[in-house]
Design a protein around this motif. Structure first.
Motif, PDB file in Angstrom:
ATOM      1  N   ARG A   1      64.943  16.094  10.459  1.00 35.97           N
ATOM      2  CA  ARG A   1      64.937  14.650  10.919  1.00 35.97           C
ATOM      3  C   ARG A   1      65.693  14.540  12.087  1.00 35.97           C
ATOM      4  NH1 ARG A   1      64.289  10.713   5.794  1.00 35.97           N
ATOM      5  NH2 ARG A   1      62.755  11.966   4.742  1.00 35.97           N
ATOM      6  N   THR A   2      65.765  15.396  12.889  1.00 34.92           N
ATOM      7  CA  THR A   2      66.148  15.041  14.286  1.00 34.92           C
ATOM      8  C   THR A   2      65.067  15.377  15.319  1.00 34.92           C
ATOM      9  OG1 THR A   2      66.330  17.733  14.718  1.00 34.92           O
ATOM     10  CG2 THR A   2      68.170  16.247  13.752  1.00 34.92           C
ATOM     11  N   PRO A   3      64.936  14.675  16.411  1.00 37.13           N
ATOM     12  CA  PRO A   3      63.982  14.690  17.364  1.00 37.13           C
ATOM     13  C   PRO A   3      63.564  16.283  17.774  1.00 37.13           C
ATOM     14  CG  PRO A   3      65.593  13.038  18.276  1.00 37.13           C
ATOM     15  CD  PRO A   3      66.195  13.697  17.058  1.00 37.13           C
ATOM     16  N   GLU A   4      64.656  17.151  17.718  1.00 41.00           N
ATOM     17  CA  GLU A   4      64.285  18.426  18.084  1.00 41.00           C
ATOM     18  C   GLU A   4      63.121  19.187  17.051  1.00 41.00           C
ATOM     19  OE1 GLU A   4      67.618  16.921  19.961  1.00 41.00           O
ATOM     20  OE2 GLU A   4      67.387  17.214  17.775  1.00 41.00           O
ATOM     21  N   ILE A   5      63.146  18.640  15.936  1.00 38.35           N
ATOM     22  CA  ILE A   5      62.250  19.212  15.170  1.00 38.35           C
ATOM     23  C   ILE A   5      60.821  19.249  15.448  1.00 38.35           C
ATOM     24  CG2 ILE A   5      61.652  17.563  13.285  1.00 38.35           C
ATOM     25  CD1 ILE A   5      62.280  19.433  11.115  1.00 38.35           C
ATOM     26  N   ASP A   6      60.416  18.315  16.292  1.00 42.18           N
ATOM     27  CA  ASP A   6      59.157  18.331  16.746  1.00 42.18           C
ATOM     28  C   ASP A   6      58.545  19.527  17.680  1.00 42.18           C
ATOM     29  OD1 ASP A   6      59.247  15.943  15.347  1.00 42.18           O
ATOM     30  OD2 ASP A   6      58.700  14.729  16.956  1.00 42.18           O
ATOM     31  N   SER A   7      59.558  20.016  18.311  1.00 45.27           N
ATOM     32  CA  SER A   7      59.316  21.382  19.092  1.00 45.27           C
ATOM     33  C   SER A   7      58.811  22.639  18.133  1.00 45.27           C
ATOM     34  CB  SER A   7      60.867  21.771  19.922  1.00 45.27           C
ATOM     35  OG  SER A   7      61.422  22.264  18.992  1.00 45.27           O
ATOM     36  N   LEU A   8      58.823  22.399  16.875  1.00 50.47           N
ATOM     37  CA  LEU A   8      58.413  23.390  16.241  1.00 50.47           C
ATOM     38  C   LEU A   8      56.832  23.476  15.822  1.00 50.47           C
ATOM     39  CD1 LEU A   8      61.376  23.942  13.389  1.00 50.47           C
ATOM     40  CD2 LEU A   8      60.858  25.131  15.593  1.00 50.47           C
ATOM     41  N   LEU A   9      56.403  22.212  16.211  1.00 49.92           N
ATOM     42  CA  LEU A   9      55.036  21.947  15.801  1.00 49.92           C
ATOM     43  C   LEU A   9      53.970  22.619  16.998  1.00 49.92           C
ATOM     44  CD1 LEU A   9      54.959  18.006  15.072  1.00 49.92           C
ATOM     45  CD2 LEU A   9      54.287  19.962  13.599  1.00 49.92           C
ATOM     46  N   ALA A  10      53.105  23.255  16.158  1.00 49.55           N
ATOM     47  CA  ALA A  10      51.760  23.853  16.980  1.00 49.55           C
ATOM     48  C   ALA A  10      50.610  22.775  16.721  1.00 49.55           C
ATOM     49  CB  ALA A  10      51.324  25.233  16.254  1.00 49.55           C
ATOM     50  N   PRO A  11      49.799  22.678  17.679  1.00 45.27           N
ATOM     51  CA  PRO A  11      48.591  21.775  17.903  1.00 45.27           C
ATOM     52  C   PRO A  11      47.818  21.821  16.840  1.00 45.27           C
ATOM     53  CG  PRO A  11      48.775  23.042  20.117  1.00 45.27           C
ATOM     54  CD  PRO A  11      49.839  24.015  18.806  1.00 45.27           C
ATOM     55  N   VAL A  12      47.183  20.718  16.377  1.00 47.72           N
ATOM     56  CA  VAL A  12      46.128  20.783  15.425  1.00 47.72           C
ATOM     57  C   VAL A  12      45.022  21.419  15.728  1.00 47.72           C
ATOM     58  CG1 VAL A  12      44.602  18.893  14.225  1.00 47.72           C
ATOM     59  CG2 VAL A  12      46.809  18.121  14.771  1.00 47.72           C
ATOM     60  N   SER A  13      44.579  21.657  16.941  1.00 43.28           N
ATOM     61  CA  SER A  13      43.385  22.425  17.050  1.00 43.28           C
ATOM     62  C   SER A  13      43.710  23.988  17.170  1.00 43.28           C
ATOM     63  CB  SER A  13      43.108  22.022  18.713  1.00 43.28           C
ATOM     64  OG  SER A  13      44.085  22.619  19.595  1.00 43.28           O
ATOM     65  N   LEU A  14      44.741  24.459  16.716  1.00 46.85           N
ATOM     66  CA  LEU A  14      45.072  25.819  16.614  1.00 46.85           C
ATOM     67  C   LEU A  14      43.971  26.339  15.202  1.00 46.85           C
ATOM     68  CD1 LEU A  14      46.404  28.313  17.737  1.00 46.85           C
ATOM     69  CD2 LEU A  14      48.371  27.731  16.215  1.00 46.85           C
ATOM     70  N   ALA A  15      44.139  25.345  14.359  1.00 43.50           N
ATOM     71  CA  ALA A  15      43.398  26.028  13.244  1.00 43.50           C
ATOM     72  C   ALA A  15      41.810  26.026  13.327  1.00 43.50           C
ATOM     73  CB  ALA A  15      43.685  24.840  12.052  1.00 43.50           C
ATOM     74  N   LEU A  16      41.416  25.376  14.583  1.00 41.63           N
ATOM     75  CA  LEU A  16      39.746  25.367  14.880  1.00 41.63           C
ATOM     76  C   LEU A  16      39.331  26.423  15.759  1.00 41.63           C
ATOM     77  CD1 LEU A  16      39.547  21.582  15.440  1.00 41.63           C
ATOM     78  CD2 LEU A  16      39.261  22.796  13.429  1.00 41.63           C
ATOM     79  N   ASP A  17      40.313  27.539  15.756  1.00 49.53           N
ATOM     80  CA  ASP A  17      39.987  28.605  16.805  1.00 49.53           C
ATOM     81  C   ASP A  17      38.853  29.276  16.915  1.00 49.53           C
ATOM     82  OD1 ASP A  17      41.295  30.088  19.125  1.00 49.53           O
ATOM     83  OD2 ASP A  17      40.988  31.751  17.486  1.00 49.53           O
ATOM     84  N   GLY A  18      38.416  29.395  15.412  1.00 49.95           N
ATOM     85  CA  GLY A  18      37.245  30.088  15.058  1.00 49.95           C
ATOM     86  C   GLY A  18      35.849  29.374  15.162  1.00 49.95           C
ATOM     87  N   LEU A  19      35.876  27.892  15.582  1.00 52.26           N
ATOM     88  CA  LEU A  19      34.761  27.134  16.016  1.00 52.26           C
ATOM     89  C   LEU A  19      34.835  27.063  17.547  1.00 52.26           C
ATOM     90  CD1 LEU A  19      35.241  24.479  13.466  1.00 52.26           C
ATOM     91  CD2 LEU A  19      33.700  26.393  13.195  1.00 52.26           C
ATOM     92  N   PRO A  20      33.385  26.963  18.046  1.00 56.93           N
ATOM     93  CA  PRO A  20      33.365  26.484  19.358  1.00 56.93           C
ATOM     94  C   PRO A  20      33.908  25.172  19.813  1.00 56.93           C
ATOM     95  CG  PRO A  20      31.180  26.584  18.210  1.00 56.93           C
ATOM     96  CD  PRO A  20      32.060  27.233  17.238  1.00 56.93           C
ATOM     97  N   GLU A  21      34.229  24.869  21.005  1.00 52.49           N
ATOM     98  CA  GLU A  21      34.749  23.632  21.332  1.00 52.49           C
ATOM     99  C   GLU A  21      33.709  23.125  22.276  1.00 52.49           C
ATOM    100  OE1 GLU A  21      38.486  21.680  23.954  1.00 52.49           O
ATOM    101  OE2 GLU A  21      38.376  23.830  23.670  1.00 52.49           O
ATOM    102  N   LEU A  22      33.478  21.797  22.218  1.00 53.26           N
ATOM    103  CA  LEU A  22      32.726  21.023  23.298  1.00 53.26           C
ATOM    104  C   LEU A  22      33.556  19.862  23.841  1.00 53.26           C
ATOM    105  CD1 LEU A  22      29.406  20.888  21.086  1.00 53.26           C
ATOM    106  CD2 LEU A  22      29.687  22.501  22.888  1.00 53.26           C
TER     107      LEU A  22
END
Length: 301
Positions: free
Chosen positions: A224-245
């Motif tokens: 519950r501090t602003p600094e915790i958001d630095s631990l977030l990885a992008p949503v798209s990381l889970a889509l690494d196995g799919l082609p991007e358009l």
């Protein structure tokens, strides 16, 4: 009118190095509270006594969990020979014992039969549903279950260390639905000595790696501090196995409204599953047809 869920509109992946002694659900709850997130979920349950990588999706990242269903997962686990247990791990009651101990050569000769497309019977104490009830609940009540074998793809099973005659450390890479405890149980049966898991640690899941994970202590430190958001990885990381358009501006507008949207040419064929982005952000996952992406899931980012 449905009550609006409280919490922040925050999205991304948090990679946790799960400690022993906690359920995966409990870890998700702690992470969700620490981020003040509206919703959260995990990609792949770990047993309470298991440690290692637990990818947790926050917010819109929960929509990407289904696309990790076929992702390979890697485990390192310690097998103890000489006893089978009710749970196929060290927490269960001993069922049968043996004084026989396999040699390294015998172990290595047996492992190939567990690689490739195999059939595996889940442990009695597992989350598999039997007539609407969880197998572990029925097993705790003393019911002997006849669980059906399930298809499993095993990419790798290797002997990495032999600390002593009673133990072996194995490396295991498998697809969705694999049970390490079943591997230990079946290996012990095949070697004629019985066996169970002593310790289990997951090292990676698809695009996620334990090297990028943080401890729950770190989550608590920054909760519950602003600094915790630095631990977030992008949503798209889970889509690494799919082609991007890449989307056109008009295509992005249409997709965000749930309609097929125009995409720029890419390395996909008609009917392929892909994800589309605009200005570096994922907009939707869907099927490519005739220059457009037809959405299955749309992200509100």
């Amino acid at each position: 009118m449905a009550r609006k869920r409280k919490g922040r509109d925050i999205s991304g992946w948090v990679l946790i190095d799960k400690p022993a002694g906690m359920t995966s659900t409990a870890v998700v709850g702690k992470v969700r509270w620490a981020f003040e997130a509206k919703k959260a979920g995990h990609a792949g349950t770990l047993d309470p006594d298991a440690t290692g990588l637990l990818p947790i999706a926050i917010g819109e990242a929960t929509k990407t969990i289904p696309y990790l269903g076929d992702a390979l997962k890697a485990y390192d686990f310690l097998v103890k020979f000489g006893a089978s247990t009710t749970t196929d791990d060290a927490e269960g009651e001993v069922l049968e014992t043996s004084d026989a101990r396999p040699s390294d050569a015998e172990i290595e000769a047996a492992l190939p039969s567990f690689v490739g497309d195999i059939r595996q019977v889940p442990p009695q104490f597992s989350a598999v549903k039997v007539d609407g009830a969880r197998a572990y609940d029925l097993a705790r009540e003393g019911e002997a279950l006849e669980l059906e074998a399930r298809d499993l793809y095993v990419d790798e099973l290797t002997l990495t260390e032999r600390p002593d005659p009673d133990h072996a450390l194995l490396h295991f890479v498998c697809g969705s639905g694999g049970y390490v405890r079943s591997i230990a149980r079946d290996l012990g049966q095949q070697l004629g000595c019985f066996a169970h898991v002593v310790h289990l640690r997951r090292s990676w899941v698809g695009p996620f790696d334990i090297e990028d994970a943080v401890t729950l202590d770190k989550i608590v430190e920054l909760e519950r501090t602003p600094e915790i958001d630095s631990l977030l990885a992008p949503v798209s990381l889970a889509l690494d196995g799919l082609p991007e358009l890449k989307l056109t501006e008009q295509g992005a507008i249409r997709l965000k409204n749930g309609n097929p949207g125009q995409v720029l040419p890419g390395n996909v064929e008609y009917g392929d599953l892909a994800w589309a982005s605009f200005d570096g952000k994922p907009v939707a996952v869907g099927r490519f047809r005739a220059g457009e992406l037809h959405p299955e899931r749309v992200f509100n980012l």
